[in-house]
Scaffold this active site. Sequence first.
Site, PDB file in Angstrom:
ATOM      1  N   HIS A 192      -6.835   9.281   5.541  1.00  0.00           N
ATOM      2  CA  HIS A 192      -8.319   9.963   5.415  1.00  0.00           C
ATOM      3  C   HIS A 192      -9.459   9.292   6.195  1.00  0.00           C
ATOM      4  O   HIS A 192     -10.258   8.919   5.243  1.00  0.00           O
ATOM      5  CB  HIS A 192      -8.487  10.451   4.144  1.00  0.00           C
ATOM      6  CG  HIS A 192      -7.454  11.560   3.763  1.00  0.00           C
ATOM      7  ND1 HIS A 192      -7.560  12.383   2.646  1.00  0.00           N
ATOM      8  CD2 HIS A 192      -6.315  11.810   4.272  1.00  0.00           C
ATOM      9  CE1 HIS A 192      -6.484  13.252   2.604  1.00  0.00           C
ATOM     10  NE2 HIS A 192      -5.487  12.938   3.537  1.00  0.00           N
ATOM     11  N   GLU A 251     -10.396  24.161   6.638  1.00  0.00           N
ATOM     12  CA  GLU A 251     -11.908  24.779   6.724  1.00  0.00           C
ATOM     13  C   GLU A 251     -12.620  24.438   7.998  1.00  0.00           C
ATOM     14  O   GLU A 251     -12.375  23.467   8.519  1.00  0.00           O
ATOM     15  CB  GLU A 251     -13.015  24.107   5.384  1.00  0.00           C
ATOM     16  CG  GLU A 251     -12.337  24.550   4.116  1.00  0.00           C
ATOM     17  CD  GLU A 251     -13.264  23.988   3.017  1.00  0.00           C
ATOM     18  OE1 GLU A 251     -12.983  24.049   1.813  1.00  0.00           O
ATOM     19  OE2 GLU A 251     -14.304  23.479   3.561  1.00  0.00           O
ATOM     20  N   TYR A 264     -20.147  21.005   0.404  1.00  0.00           N
ATOM     21  CA  TYR A 264     -19.066  21.683   0.731  1.00  0.00           C
ATOM     22  C   TYR A 264     -17.826  21.760  -0.107  1.00  0.00           C
ATOM     23  O   TYR A 264     -16.975  22.159   0.060  1.00  0.00           O
ATOM     24  CB  TYR A 264     -18.628  21.315   2.376  1.00  0.00           C
ATOM     25  CG  TYR A 264     -19.825  21.442   3.310  1.00  0.00           C
ATOM     26  CD1 TYR A 264     -19.795  22.731   3.787  1.00  0.00           C
ATOM     27  CD2 TYR A 264     -20.841  20.452   3.392  1.00  0.00           C
ATOM     28  CE1 TYR A 264     -20.957  23.213   4.549  1.00  0.00           C
ATOM     29  CE2 TYR A 264     -22.013  20.944   4.504  1.00  0.00           C
ATOM     30  CZ  TYR A 264     -21.944  22.502   4.852  1.00  0.00           C
ATOM     31  OH  TYR A 264     -22.951  22.663   5.745  1.00  0.00           O
ATOM     32  N   TYR A 298      -0.097  18.799  -2.995  1.00  0.00           N
ATOM     33  CA  TYR A 298       1.080  18.778  -2.468  1.00  0.00           C
ATOM     34  C   TYR A 298       2.262  18.942  -3.246  1.00  0.00           C
ATOM     35  O   TYR A 298       2.264  18.081  -4.578  1.00  0.00           O
ATOM     36  CB  TYR A 298       1.237  17.424  -1.765  1.00  0.00           C
ATOM     37  CG  TYR A 298       0.410  17.111  -0.545  1.00  0.00           C
ATOM     38  CD1 TYR A 298       0.385  17.922   0.793  1.00  0.00           C
ATOM     39  CD2 TYR A 298      -0.748  16.522  -0.600  1.00  0.00           C
ATOM     40  CE1 TYR A 298      -0.504  17.812   1.558  1.00  0.00           C
ATOM     41  CE2 TYR A 298      -1.636  16.285   0.438  1.00  0.00           C
ATOM     42  CZ  TYR A 298      -1.602  17.102   1.402  1.00  0.00           C
ATOM     43  OH  TYR A 298      -2.561  16.947   2.756  1.00  0.00           O
TER      44      TYR A 298
END
Length: 368
Positions: free
Chosen positions: A148, A242, A252, A263
């Site tokens: 990420h 999104e 957000y 997961y």
Amino acid sequence: MQKHLMAVLIALAIVPAAQAADLTTEKTPVTVNSVTSGLKHPWGMAFLPDGKVLVTERNGGMLIVDAEGNKSAPLAGLPDIDARGQGGLLDVVLSPDFATDNTVYFSFSEPGADGSSTAVARAKLGTDKLTDVKVIFSQQPKYKSNHHFGSRLVFDKNGELFITTGDRGSQRDQAQKLDNHIGKVIRINTDGTPAKDNPYIKDSKAKPEVWSYGHRNIQGAALHPQTGALWTHEHGPQGGDEINIAQPTKNYGWPLITYGEEYGGGVIGKTEQDGLEQPLHYWVPSIAPSGLIFYTADMFGEWKNNMLVGSLKFGQLVRLELDGDKVSHEERIMIGHRIRDVEQGPDGAVYLLTDSSDGQLLRLTPAK
């Protein structure tokens, strides 16, 4: 250039009913040509003024591809890169003044004593190497994680640079805190200093580079051609990808709200909460989006001002028609490869990078 030729049609779009998108069965046939192959997990690309394409490879290579598909040797001069997992050499963009300063900006996973983080450097582009390389942003803090990194780069209309980051996989709660760069949209000047009108520039408890927060992992970002606003998409966990308009001070929601789940199953927060932004559009199941443009050329006339999004999971190019800030229609164009980046070429064609150890640069044109 035309090494492989095939015609492809759309696949049926799958959109949550709450999104109210028009799911008509309109078909848009396109022709896909492979410009070149043999790229090692390509991640980002930028068109040079002469029509050649600057391409990054996640393993740490940056090279130039010409119109015939010929690839240069990897450019020398890159900084140390921690190319593991999802990290490596990632996005690349040209300076708004490239014609005069010959400068490029690129994002990468930067190694350090405490782990790695998303970093951005600028450099002069030469024929076979980069020179005057300077790191202008280094995400803080660093973590021992290979996940990420976010890393999309977009210049706004004033010449400030937007940088998207991720939550590093293991640090999701940090996305809700303003004293770090984790899970944020960042906005800086080209010398690395915070943009002077950033929302937290005078807040001693926040990082002055922060623009918006509560993001999971943004791998698509582009300016709206009419409004100039920054539109983004981010990976959800298991479902819940999104689309948002990244606005200053807006939260957000990640990980407090999401339309995805852990997961293997398991609830993460809620789907909505007061004070937290709802996505403009989301996907369940996840498409694993990467790469985003607003198409503005004439070659695909019916696509004018549509959003084009790459799908890693389904090997598709996703076309989204907009009605203001709402997605009114979604179309899936089956490509058959993991799509990492999407760009509009100077010729009006759509170019895609496929994410594999034998990655390709693909060129899409209307089928005849």
